[in-house]
Design a protein around this motif. Structure first.
Motif, mmCIF file in Angstrom:
data_model
loop_
_atom_site.group_PDB
_atom_site.id
_atom_site.type_symbol
_atom_site.label_atom_id
_atom_site.label_comp_id
_atom_site.label_asym_id
_atom_site.label_seq_id
_atom_site.Cartn_x
_atom_site.Cartn_y
_atom_site.Cartn_z
ATOM 1 N N GLN A 1 9.267 4.830 -3.905
ATOM 2 C CA GLN A 1 8.319 5.171 -2.854
ATOM 3 C C GLN A 1 6.991 5.578 -3.473
ATOM 4 O O GLN A 1 6.919 5.952 -4.650
ATOM 5 C CB GLN A 1 8.865 6.330 -2.006
ATOM 6 N N VAL A 2 5.925 5.489 -2.692
ATOM 7 C CA VAL A 2 4.595 5.918 -3.121
ATOM 8 C C VAL A 2 4.493 7.428 -2.971
ATOM 9 O O VAL A 2 4.921 7.998 -1.959
ATOM 10 C CB VAL A 2 3.498 5.227 -2.297
ATOM 11 N N PHE B 1 4.079 6.642 -8.105
ATOM 12 C CA PHE B 1 5.386 6.271 -7.577
ATOM 13 C C PHE B 1 6.434 7.336 -7.894
ATOM 14 O O PHE B 1 6.246 8.171 -8.784
ATOM 15 C CB PHE B 1 5.821 4.919 -8.149
ATOM 16 N N MET C 1 8.214 2.198 -12.762
ATOM 17 C CA MET C 1 8.085 0.881 -12.137
ATOM 18 C C MET C 1 8.067 -0.210 -13.200
ATOM 19 O O MET C 1 7.659 0.008 -14.348
ATOM 20 C CB MET C 1 6.804 0.824 -11.312
ATOM 21 N N THR D 1 8.431 -3.563 -8.012
ATOM 22 C CA THR D 1 9.797 -3.044 -8.013
ATOM 23 C C THR D 1 9.945 -1.941 -9.051
ATOM 24 O O THR D 1 9.105 -1.781 -9.946
ATOM 25 C CB THR D 1 10.819 -4.149 -8.333
ATOM 26 N N ASP D 2 11.040 -1.217 -8.945
ATOM 27 C CA ASP D 2 11.356 -0.253 -9.990
ATOM 28 C C ASP D 2 12.035 -0.970 -11.151
ATOM 29 O O ASP D 2 12.149 -2.203 -11.175
ATOM 30 C CB ASP D 2 12.195 0.905 -9.444
ATOM 31 N N LEU E 1 9.862 -2.068 -3.029
ATOM 32 C CA LEU E 1 9.174 -0.876 -2.546
ATOM 33 C C LEU E 1 9.636 -0.465 -1.152
ATOM 34 O O LEU E 1 9.802 -1.295 -0.259
ATOM 35 C CB LEU E 1 7.667 -1.155 -2.511
ATOM 36 N N GLY F 1 7.896 1.193 1.310
ATOM 37 C CA GLY F 1 6.539 1.616 1.622
ATOM 38 C C GLY F 1 6.440 2.651 2.713
ATOM 39 O O GLY F 1 5.504 3.457 2.724
ATOM 40 N N ALA G 1 14.487 -0.353 1.890
ATOM 41 C CA ALA G 1 13.498 -1.394 1.631
ATOM 42 C C ALA G 1 13.727 -2.538 2.606
ATOM 43 O O ALA G 1 14.799 -3.154 2.621
ATOM 44 C CB ALA G 1 13.620 -1.889 0.195
ATOM 45 N N ASP H 1 7.268 -2.387 5.048
ATOM 46 C CA ASP H 1 7.174 -1.604 3.824
ATOM 47 C C ASP H 1 5.932 -1.905 3.004
ATOM 48 O O ASP H 1 5.844 -1.524 1.838
ATOM 49 C CB ASP H 1 8.427 -1.815 2.966
ATOM 50 N N TYR I 1 2.440 -0.817 1.910
ATOM 51 C CA TYR I 1 1.875 0.528 1.919
ATOM 52 C C TYR I 1 0.373 0.392 2.086
ATOM 53 O O TYR I 1 -0.309 -0.220 1.242
ATOM 54 C CB TYR I 1 2.175 1.246 0.603
#
Length: 650
Positions: A302-303, A329, A333, A410-411, A417, A419, A425, A431, A433
């Motif tokens: 997530q942001v 984040f 990431m 992506t992580d 993400l 978002g 997700a 999602d 952002y």
């Protein structure tokens, strides 16, 4: 008449020979001043910071330089005697003898120098040490691999060295100090193995017993874990990524190798920008280990919203036309999942008086990608300056819902993400952002900000002050850490069992445009304004060294940094420094105020390798005259020992 005819040829002969002597003197004189200027300088002896072999070489160079200078004086004197002989045969013969002696002496000196270089070269070859440094300078016995350079090294990586319980799905990524030549990053120069695993073709019973993690028909297949090599975004990048084809084996120790020297990974740009290919590799191989746990990761990133993210903030005005654009984040990431076409985009959105909705079809080119030591933020700048007094929108893509949510950031495990931060997700457009919920009848609300006319937002340093002079001072407990007394906290305040506030730091940098996520460069090392990039000492680890920069303590508290002030402890490996601040690829001028570092500082070791029991000379500064402790650690950060120095040798 006859007398004149005899005398005239003699004078002509004397003049011609004298001219030839002057020519010889000119050639010798042109060749020798450099030798005399360089090699007879007492300052170049450098007895305090040279290896024993280098000291001997400088002494020989100095001595032969003196002799060569004397030979030149002899030649000059002989030429003077000849030119002032006035045709006197006795004086001419004397001049010839002087010239002959001087030239013979010069030849002997040059031959002696050649013999010395040859013998030292033989000695170097026999002992496995080099005769040329990484910068092309002569470095007898320096053991520098061909093409290696201490200016090209690993700055950060994940997983961390010695990390345990690493999730089974994570990728591996590392950032080097310079952009890499991507053609040199291959499965022979950047690879993963099970530590201590059996080699290709050896017998096995399980995948975990093979270096490649592949046991097929009771035999190991390959020497490396099958993986795809990827790169960070942009036409050039310093970030390299390794994505394994399958999840890791549980409860197993893995070894990552980035090979240095020779034909392995090299920097992408020439050092000095000339037509000569003088790109270099790292001095040494960089290796580290980590151990897996039993869990995987399916939680989407997530942001994080804070003063630095999103940057510029939604609705912000008078933004610099060369602004940093940043998102933080919730976890590390995957750098290779970012691009400026779909994943992380900036697009024009009209003007403040006539706003429009961005259509994201022709986004602006971005450059200067940075992800920090923890890879938990993404910062860029526009590749070209934005228009004055115009609206721009920035967006992160949630992924294509019709293609397994691909296309977005992506992580490290490939989770797309989240978002809208609802724990799931779902992809574009929910999602994105900022995103929106189509079921609620909402429209997409991208982050939008307005530029001013200022184009200069490169970091500027106005002053540097310091309160400490040694590596990692004021390293007590930080804000929020458990404590039992005030003295345990850097702030001097322990309240309700936890430290409250932050204490003094070694160095305070004031200026303009110093955030978000500044990198502060000291001579010898670079530190980030992020927790857990450990370039300072702590009780258990050494901190920042080129063979492993991820074990130690962090130097900068993120909460202390503002656009006009940065605070840092002095990182391990620093010397006296005129610091430089870099934000999203743009660097300030070096500060005029110098940071005075008084900690013992190691500049080099001699030799750089050898068998157990090998004597090692440690070269550096501020060692003092009293007994001190030298802490030694293996390259992978898992083995340590200490020795008290100075030690009686022999």
């Amino acid at each position: 008449m006859m007398k004149e005819r005899v005398t005239t040829p003699k004078r002509a002969k004397s003049t011609v020979i004298g001219g030839l002597v002057l020519g010889i003197i000119g050639v010798v004189g042109a060749a020798l001043p450099t030798l005399a200027q360089v090699n007879t300088s007492v300052e170049n002896l450098a007895l305090s910071d040279r290896s024993p072999v280098d000291v001997i070489l400088y002494l020989i160079s100095w001595f032969l330089g003196i002799l060569a200078l004397l030979a030149v004086i002899f030649v000059l004197y002989g030429g003077f005697v000849w030119l002032t002989s006035g045709g006197n045969e006795e004086k001419i013969e004397t001049a010839k003898k002087i010239l002959k002696s001087g030239l013979i002496g010069f030849v002997i000196i040059m031959c002696a120098w050649g013999i010395v270089l040859y013998l030292i070269g033989v000695f170097s070859d026999a002992t496995g040490t080099g005769t040329t440094g990484s910068d092309g300078s002569r470095c007898i016995g320096c053991s520098t691999p061909p093409g290696g350079s201490s200016s090209f090294y690993v700055r950060s990586h994940t997983p961390a060295a010695g990390a345990t319980d690493v999730v089974l799905c994570t990728a591996i990524q590392a950032t080097l100090s310079e952009d890499v030549d991507q053609s040199t990053v291959t499965d022979d120069s950047f690879y993963l193995q099970i530590d201590g695993g059996a080699a290709d073709g050896e017998s096995c019973s399980t995948n975990a017993s093979c270096a490649s993690s592949v046991c097929s028909s009771s035999a190991c297949a390959g020497n490396h874990v099958p993986a795809e090599i990827q790169f960070g975004p942009g036409d050039s990048t310093s970030t390299i990524v390794l994505v394994p084809d399958n999840d890791y084996e549980a409860g197993v120790t893995y070894l990552v190798t980035i090979e240095g020297s020779g034909d392995n990974i090299v920097m992408s740009e020439d050092i000095d920008g000339d037509e000569v290919d003088d790109r270099v590799a790292m001095d040494l191989d960089y290796t580290w280990i980590f151990s897996t746990g039993t869990e995987t990761d399916d939680i989407p990133p997530q942001v994080q919203e804070n003063g630095s993210s999103p940057f510029p903030a939604d609705g912000e005005t008078n933004v610099c036309t060369n602004t940093t654009i940043n998102f933080d984040f919730s976890e590390a990431m995957l750098a290779s999942s970012f691009d400026d076409d779909v994943a992380f985009v900036v697009d024009a959105a009209g003007t403040e008086s006539a706003p429009t909705n961005p259509d994201w079809s022709d986004p602006i080119s971005l450059s200067g990608w940075t992800f920090g030591g923890n890879y938990d933020y993404a910062s860029v700048r526009p590749a070209t300056q934005l228009d004055d007094y115009s609206n721009y929108s920035s967006r992160l893509y949630g992924g294509d819902p019709d293609d397994d949510l691909s296309g977005g950031p992506t992580d490290m495990c490939g989770n797309p993400l989240d978002g809208d931060s609802d724990g799931t997700a779902e992809g574009d457009t929910v999602d994105n952002y900022y995103g929106y919920d189509p079921d609620a009848g909402e429209s997409e609300e991208p982050i939008t900000w307005t530029t001013g006319e200022n184009s200069e937002c490169t970091p500027v340093i106005t002053s540097v002050t310091q309160t400490g002079y040694f590596y990692g001072e004021d390293a007590n407990l930080r804000e929020g850490e458990a404590c039992t007394s005030n003295s345990e906290c850097a702030s001097g305040s322990c309240s309700a069992g936890f430290c409250s506030g932050y204490g003094d730091t070694d160095v305070a940098v004031t200026g303009l445009y110093l955030t978000p996520h500044a990198e502060v460069e000291f001579t010898g090392s670079i530190i980030y304004s992020a927790e857990d990039l450990n370039t300072c000492f702590d009780e258990d680890y050494l901190g920042n060294v080129l063979t492993n920069i991820s074990v130690g303590d962090y130097c900068m508290d993120e909460e202390l940094q503002t656009s006009s002030e940065l605070y840092s402890r002095i990182p391990v490996g620093s010397g006296d420094s005129n610091v430089i601040v870099t934000v999203a690829g743009e660097s300030s001028e070096a500060a005029t105020d110098q940071v005075d570092v008084q900690s013992p500082h190691i500049t080099s070791l001699y030799p750089s390798d050898g068998a157990v029991g090998q004597y090692v000379t440690i070269i550096g500064e501020h060692f003092g005259s009293t007994t001190g402790t030298v802490k030694l650690r293996s390259a992978d950060g898992t083995k340590e020992s200490t020795v008290e120095l100075p030690e009686a040798c022999g």
